[in-house]
Design a protein around this motif. Structure first.
Motif, mmCIF file in Angstrom:
data_model
loop_
_atom_site.group_PDB
_atom_site.id
_atom_site.type_symbol
_atom_site.label_atom_id
_atom_site.label_comp_id
_atom_site.label_asym_id
_atom_site.label_seq_id
_atom_site.Cartn_x
_atom_site.Cartn_y
_atom_site.Cartn_z
ATOM 1 N N GLY A 29 10.889 14.842 13.462
ATOM 2 C CA GLY A 29 10.629 14.457 12.077
ATOM 3 C C GLY A 29 10.313 15.659 11.200
ATOM 4 N N ARG A 57 5.141 11.911 16.939
ATOM 5 C CA ARG A 57 4.297 10.970 16.185
ATOM 6 C C ARG A 57 4.809 9.542 16.359
ATOM 7 N NH1 ARG A 57 4.966 15.036 12.421
ATOM 8 N NH2 ARG A 57 6.685 13.994 11.336
ATOM 9 N N ALA A 73 14.698 11.489 21.735
ATOM 10 C CA ALA A 73 13.909 11.634 20.509
ATOM 11 C C ALA A 73 14.835 12.165 19.437
ATOM 12 C CB ALA A 73 12.744 12.596 20.731
ATOM 13 N N ASP A 116 9.549 -2.615 16.735
ATOM 14 C CA ASP A 116 9.488 -2.173 18.134
ATOM 15 C C ASP A 116 10.615 -2.836 18.909
ATOM 16 O OD1 ASP A 116 7.250 -0.679 17.708
ATOM 17 O OD2 ASP A 116 5.854 -2.117 18.604
ATOM 18 N N GLY A 126 10.672 2.864 19.977
ATOM 19 C CA GLY A 126 9.924 2.692 18.730
ATOM 20 C C GLY A 126 10.620 3.444 17.598
ATOM 21 N N VAL A 127 10.310 3.029 16.395
ATOM 22 C CA VAL A 127 10.946 3.580 15.189
ATOM 23 C C VAL A 127 9.859 3.947 14.191
ATOM 24 C CG1 VAL A 127 12.487 3.027 13.269
ATOM 25 C CG2 VAL A 127 12.980 2.106 15.541
ATOM 26 N N LEU A 128 10.043 5.082 13.545
ATOM 27 C CA LEU A 128 9.049 5.550 12.570
ATOM 28 C C LEU A 128 9.765 5.999 11.297
ATOM 29 C CD1 LEU A 128 6.043 6.469 12.070
ATOM 30 C CD2 LEU A 128 6.752 8.707 12.926
ATOM 31 N N GLY A 144 12.801 8.157 12.382
ATOM 32 C CA GLY A 144 12.669 8.672 13.743
ATOM 33 C C GLY A 144 12.823 7.558 14.768
ATOM 34 N N ILE A 145 13.497 7.877 15.854
ATOM 35 C CA ILE A 145 13.722 6.889 16.915
ATOM 36 C C ILE A 145 13.380 7.536 18.257
ATOM 37 C CG2 ILE A 145 15.434 5.413 18.055
ATOM 38 C CD1 ILE A 145 17.095 5.533 15.460
ATOM 39 N N GLY A 146 12.550 6.862 19.014
ATOM 40 C CA GLY A 146 12.218 7.337 20.360
ATOM 41 C C GLY A 146 12.566 6.263 21.368
#
Ligand code: BTN
Length: 265
Positions: A29, A57, A73, A116, A126-128, A144-146
């Protein structure tokens, strides 16, 4: 991540035309934010990946663990214009793309509001969404994607061991990381355009893919407040519809802290 291989597998119009793959970053990010600050609208669609994040994060100020070489990530830099109507469903678009790419690996996942991705009760991705605004003006968003890819259950930090899962833990096999990332980005490309042009249609697409069932009791954490009610669906802007004794209320941000009976098995 092999940048040349990933690049060769991308078919979308916009995503990943600028692609940066790093062995390690504090957070993808942060690098995506730098690109937005340097390039402005020209950064739209740039993708940053990292094999390892030293300061990943998560939502609600949490840490996101990116096991070296075992997690995906990535962050997409977005400069989506001025109409904020679709911003709220961008994370949902990302969660849908993750869900679709997981299906290619044989993993059936559902969505937990707001974005989620779960297998059963365990989180696999998860997504941010983070943004910078001055007044009404936006200066770019980072999505952001993890995804947990090849961790065994024992490899997760103890505090999340009972809450997390990975593609390997579910499917017993590990996909090629570049193929998986490309499937995800190829699914995400049209979904992002759809989210910005017609947010309600992305919400409609998610119908039936939620881990929550209508009428299911939910406990929500909204800031420091706890809210209780029953799941009544997701509104056209991606807001959770919570049925309480006062009627159906729209909740725009928060976290479902407990899935009551009737949710994902
Ligand atoms: C959450 O569920 O809390 C969101 C997790 C988002 C993690 C991703 S990994 C790539 C990007 N870089 C970060 O530091 N966070 C996001």
């Amino acid at each position: 991540m092999n940048q040349a291989l990933l690049s060769s597998l991308l078919v979308g119009e916009r995503l990943g035309r600028r692609l940066e793959c790093y062995p390690a970053l504090a957070s993808t990010g942060d690098r995506a934010r730098e690109l937005l600050d340097q390039l402005g609208p020209a950064a739209h669609g740039a993708v940053v990946t990292a094999d390892r994040q030293t300061a990943g994060r998560g939502r609600m100020g949490r840490t996101w663990h990116t096991a070296p070489g075992k997690s995906l990530a990535l962050t997409v830099a977005l400069w989506p214009g001025t109409d904020p109507a679709g911003f709220g469903v961008l994370p949902l678009a990302a969660a849908l793309a993750v869900q679709e790419s997981l299906a290619e690996t044989g993993v059936t996942a559902l969505l937990k509001w707001p974005n989620d991705v779960l297998v059963g009760q365990r989180k696999i991705a998860g997504v941010l969404l983070e943004g910078r605004f001055s007044g009404d003006e936006q200066h770019g968003l980072t999505l952001g994607i993890g995804v947990n890819v090849s961790q065994s259950r024992e490899e997760f930090p103890e505090e999340i061991r009972d809450l997390a899962t990975s593609i390997f833990a579910e499917a017993g096999a590990v996909p090629e990381l570049e193929r998986f990332a490309a499937d995800l980005l190829n699914a995400l490309d049209p979904l992002l355009a759809e989210a910005l042009a017609a947010p309600a249609s992305v919400v409609e697409r998610a119908r039936g893919r939620w881990a929550h069932r209508v009428g299911q009791p939910l406990t929500l954490q909204v800031g420091t407040a706890r809210r209780e009610g029953r799941f009544a669906g997701v509104g056209p802007g991606g807001e959770l519809l919570l049925e309480t004794e006062r009627g159906v209320e729209a909740v725009h941000s928060g976290e479902v802290s407990r899935l009551g009976p009737g949710g994902a098995p």
